[in-house]
Write an enzyme that holds these catalytic residues in place. Structure first.
Site, mmCIF file in Angstrom:
data_model
loop_
_atom_site.group_PDB
_atom_site.id
_atom_site.type_symbol
_atom_site.label_atom_id
_atom_site.label_comp_id
_atom_site.label_asym_id
_atom_site.label_seq_id
_atom_site.Cartn_x
_atom_site.Cartn_y
_atom_site.Cartn_z
ATOM 1 N N ASN A 151 -22.648 -6.057 -16.537
ATOM 2 C CA ASN A 151 -22.010 -5.820 -17.847
ATOM 3 C C ASN A 151 -20.567 -5.018 -17.663
ATOM 4 O O ASN A 151 -19.534 -5.123 -18.230
ATOM 5 C CB ASN A 151 -23.035 -4.951 -18.656
ATOM 6 C CG ASN A 151 -22.373 -4.745 -20.341
ATOM 7 O OD1 ASN A 151 -21.938 -5.890 -20.790
ATOM 8 N ND2 ASN A 151 -22.272 -3.721 -20.537
ATOM 9 N N THR A 152 -20.827 -3.924 -16.860
ATOM 10 C CA THR A 152 -19.514 -3.252 -16.550
ATOM 11 C C THR A 152 -18.380 -3.981 -15.733
ATOM 12 O O THR A 152 -17.048 -4.134 -16.294
ATOM 13 C CB THR A 152 -19.908 -2.108 -15.601
ATOM 14 O OG1 THR A 152 -20.826 -1.166 -16.304
ATOM 15 C CG2 THR A 152 -18.593 -1.319 -15.252
ATOM 16 N N ASP A 166 -5.708 -6.157 -6.210
ATOM 17 C CA ASP A 166 -6.739 -5.896 -5.116
ATOM 18 C C ASP A 166 -7.791 -4.653 -5.512
ATOM 19 O O ASP A 166 -7.490 -3.536 -5.058
ATOM 20 C CB ASP A 166 -6.293 -5.980 -3.843
ATOM 21 C CG ASP A 166 -7.284 -5.451 -2.798
ATOM 22 O OD1 ASP A 166 -8.659 -5.756 -2.954
ATOM 23 O OD2 ASP A 166 -6.979 -5.162 -1.601
ATOM 24 N N GLY A 174 -0.092 -6.182 5.458
ATOM 25 C CA GLY A 174 0.219 -4.626 5.096
ATOM 26 C C GLY A 174 1.234 -4.187 6.151
ATOM 27 O O GLY A 174 2.536 -4.393 6.337
ATOM 28 N N ARG A 175 0.731 -3.332 6.878
ATOM 29 C CA ARG A 175 1.588 -2.388 7.950
ATOM 30 C C ARG A 175 2.529 -3.022 8.767
ATOM 31 O O ARG A 175 3.680 -2.667 9.071
ATOM 32 C CB ARG A 175 0.638 -1.425 8.510
ATOM 33 C CG ARG A 175 -0.050 -0.263 7.670
ATOM 34 C CD ARG A 175 -1.304 0.276 8.194
ATOM 35 N NE ARG A 175 -2.356 -0.529 8.222
ATOM 36 C CZ ARG A 175 -3.716 -0.312 8.574
ATOM 37 N NH1 ARG A 175 -4.001 1.012 8.724
ATOM 38 N NH2 ARG A 175 -4.571 -1.203 8.468
ATOM 39 N N ASP A 184 0.860 -1.214 -0.094
ATOM 40 C CA ASP A 184 -0.008 -0.142 0.103
ATOM 41 C C ASP A 184 0.711 1.237 -0.083
ATOM 42 O O ASP A 184 1.110 2.011 0.935
ATOM 43 C CB ASP A 184 -1.173 -0.051 1.198
ATOM 44 C CG ASP A 184 -1.924 -1.168 0.802
ATOM 45 O OD1 ASP A 184 -2.425 -1.427 -0.125
ATOM 46 O OD2 ASP A 184 -2.377 -1.718 2.201
ATOM 47 N N ASP A 196 -19.952 -3.106 -9.716
ATOM 48 C CA ASP A 196 -20.800 -2.245 -10.485
ATOM 49 C C ASP A 196 -21.937 -3.231 -11.303
ATOM 50 O O ASP A 196 -22.133 -4.434 -10.567
ATOM 51 C CB ASP A 196 -19.784 -1.838 -11.605
ATOM 52 C CG ASP A 196 -20.341 -0.541 -11.945
ATOM 53 O OD1 ASP A 196 -21.579 -0.326 -12.338
ATOM 54 O OD2 ASP A 196 -19.576 0.612 -12.174
ATOM 55 N N ILE A 197 -22.382 -2.720 -12.002
ATOM 56 C CA ILE A 197 -23.509 -3.883 -12.734
ATOM 57 C C ILE A 197 -22.766 -4.798 -13.552
ATOM 58 O O ILE A 197 -21.661 -4.680 -13.981
ATOM 59 C CB ILE A 197 -24.264 -2.857 -13.872
ATOM 60 C CG1 ILE A 197 -23.698 -1.961 -14.661
ATOM 61 C CG2 ILE A 197 -25.056 -1.647 -12.973
ATOM 62 C CD1 ILE A 197 -24.405 -1.378 -15.830
ATOM 63 N N ARG A 212 -2.432 -9.334 12.512
ATOM 64 C CA ARG A 212 -1.470 -8.645 13.494
ATOM 65 C C ARG A 212 -0.624 -9.427 14.324
ATOM 66 O O ARG A 212 -1.211 -10.607 14.501
ATOM 67 C CB ARG A 212 -2.408 -7.626 14.471
ATOM 68 C CG ARG A 212 -3.209 -6.565 13.596
ATOM 69 C CD ARG A 212 -2.138 -5.189 12.955
ATOM 70 N NE ARG A 212 -2.689 -4.529 12.263
ATOM 71 C CZ ARG A 212 -3.073 -4.472 10.895
ATOM 72 N NH1 ARG A 212 -2.425 -5.315 10.271
ATOM 73 N NH2 ARG A 212 -3.438 -3.332 10.286
ATOM 74 N N LYS A 268 -11.023 -4.690 -6.030
ATOM 75 C CA LYS A 268 -12.465 -4.839 -5.392
ATOM 76 C C LYS A 268 -13.686 -4.408 -6.307
ATOM 77 O O LYS A 268 -14.500 -3.259 -5.968
ATOM 78 C CB LYS A 268 -12.358 -4.027 -3.906
ATOM 79 C CG LYS A 268 -11.717 -4.901 -3.188
ATOM 80 C CD LYS A 268 -11.706 -4.269 -1.705
ATOM 81 C CE LYS A 268 -10.667 -4.482 -0.712
ATOM 82 N NZ LYS A 268 -9.576 -3.967 -0.753
ATOM 83 N N LEU A 269 -13.715 -5.030 -7.505
ATOM 84 C CA LEU A 269 -14.876 -4.368 -8.236
ATOM 85 C C LEU A 269 -16.146 -4.589 -8.042
ATOM 86 O O LEU A 269 -16.416 -5.612 -7.330
ATOM 87 C CB LEU A 269 -14.691 -4.942 -9.672
ATOM 88 C CG LEU A 269 -13.697 -4.315 -10.587
ATOM 89 C CD1 LEU A 269 -12.270 -4.496 -10.247
ATOM 90 C CD2 LEU A 269 -13.437 -5.046 -12.044
ATOM 91 N N LYS A 293 0.457 -7.928 -3.096
ATOM 92 C CA LYS A 293 -0.735 -7.278 -3.385
ATOM 93 C C LYS A 293 -0.678 -5.740 -3.781
ATOM 94 O O LYS A 293 0.028 -5.065 -3.200
ATOM 95 C CB LYS A 293 -1.714 -7.343 -2.146
ATOM 96 C CG LYS A 293 -3.017 -6.863 -2.478
ATOM 97 C CD LYS A 293 -3.889 -7.212 -1.284
ATOM 98 C CE LYS A 293 -4.064 -6.236 -0.218
ATOM 99 N NZ LYS A 293 -4.554 -4.745 -0.664
ATOM 100 N N GLN A 309 -8.096 -2.098 11.576
ATOM 101 C CA GLN A 309 -8.907 -3.421 11.413
ATOM 102 C C GLN A 309 -9.450 -3.853 12.494
ATOM 103 O O GLN A 309 -9.325 -3.479 13.905
ATOM 104 C CB GLN A 309 -7.420 -4.390 11.226
ATOM 105 C CG GLN A 309 -6.840 -4.267 9.930
ATOM 106 C CD GLN A 309 -7.595 -4.473 8.502
ATOM 107 O OE1 GLN A 309 -8.833 -4.973 8.753
ATOM 108 N NE2 GLN A 309 -6.910 -4.823 7.499
ATOM 109 N N THR A 363 -12.401 -6.277 6.464
ATOM 110 C CA THR A 363 -12.006 -6.847 8.030
ATOM 111 C C THR A 363 -12.065 -5.714 8.999
ATOM 112 O O THR A 363 -11.883 -5.719 10.159
ATOM 113 C CB THR A 363 -10.518 -7.522 7.988
ATOM 114 O OG1 THR A 363 -9.865 -6.850 6.903
ATOM 115 C CG2 THR A 363 -10.875 -8.906 7.701
#
Ligand code: C5P
Length: 238
Positions: free
Chosen positions: A66-67, A58, A209-210, A9, A63-64, A180, A60-61, A31, A189, A118
């Site tokens: 088709n999109t 990552d 991550g962190r 990140d 939408d509708i 963690r 995270k889609l 990631k 988190q 999370t």
């Protein structure tokens, strides 16, 4: 190869490469999330892949159908190993995603559904998202929908992995952020465990991550994660 995935990140390619260059030998699974992808575009994916890392993209889609189908078809042309979407987008959206992601030769990256983030607590899920009941029940339901729609697994808390495996079978992949060390900061988190607890509860991959990126010695923190999660030191730095 370790199944510890480092959440890169960072806000720029420069920072990311400087971070990744600390790791010698075999390359960690990384990631790439929204911050880095929106800052640097597809080129960052190509470069990190070129450097020999496995990649979980990552984005995270949600939408509708088709999109999402069309967006997934673009992602299928990038050489990534895992991609994801929000299960809340419905089974129709998830089926469309599988279609869009599948290449002409029938191959595709692993496709995961985010269940409940999370960072989400029961109180916030009930009050803000207006889903009544327990987070675990929602996670199980979303996991079952994802399986029915043909996805490979879910992103969930390690606390929910055991239940997901019971509901969807042990081959159904559980990728779990919210990790963690026993002695590290929780940050934003909420539903968290240590790497060792995640393994015990059945996580297939942990996303960290962190606790690694913000550590004084990221390589040592990564090694500690591998040691706790995989049960042995990673072979990256032999
Ligand atoms: O720094 P930390 O270990 O909390 O990072 C966790 C990473 O996993 C972040 O990149 C976050 O976007 C991602 N993630 C998450 N919870 C989910 C899905 C993804 O924390 N349910």
């Amino acid at each position: 190869m370790s199944n510890v995935i480092i959440a890169c990140d960072f806000s720029s390619a420069g920072q990311t490469y400087a971070f990744l260059e600390k790791f010698s030998g075999e390359k960690p699974f990384v990631k790439i999330g929204m911050e880095l992808f929106f800052a640097e575009g597809p080129e960052i994916v190509r470069e990190i892949k070129h450097r020999g890392h496995r990649i979980f993209l990552d984005l995270k889609l949600h939408d509708i159908p088709n999109t999402v189908k069309k967006a997934m078809s673009v992602l299928s042309r990038m050489d990534v190993d895992m991609v994801n979407l929000h299960a809340a987008g419905t089974k129709d959206m998830m089926r469309a995603a599988v279609e869009g992601l599948t290449r002409a030769d029938g191959t595709r990256p692993v496709l995961l559904a985010v269940t409940q983030l999370t960072s989400t607590t029961k109180e916030r899920m009930n009050a803000d998202i207006m889903i009544p009941g327990e987070v675990a029940d929602c996670v199980r339901h979303y996991a079952e929908c994802a399986k029915e729609a043909g996805l490979d697994g879910v992103v969930c808390s390690p606390l929910e992995a055991e239940m997901v495996k019971e509901a969807c079978g042990k081959e159904f992949v559980c990728v779990t952020p919210g990790i963690r060390f026993a002695d590290s900061d929780k940050g934003d988190q909420a539903r968290i465990t240590t790497p060792a607890q995640a393994r015990e509860k059945g996580s297939d991959y942990i996303v960290v991550g962190r606790p690694i990126t913000a550590a004084e010695d990221p390589v040592a923190a990564y090694e500690r994660c591998c040691q706790e999660f995989d049960g042995s030191p990673s072979k990256f730095f032999a």
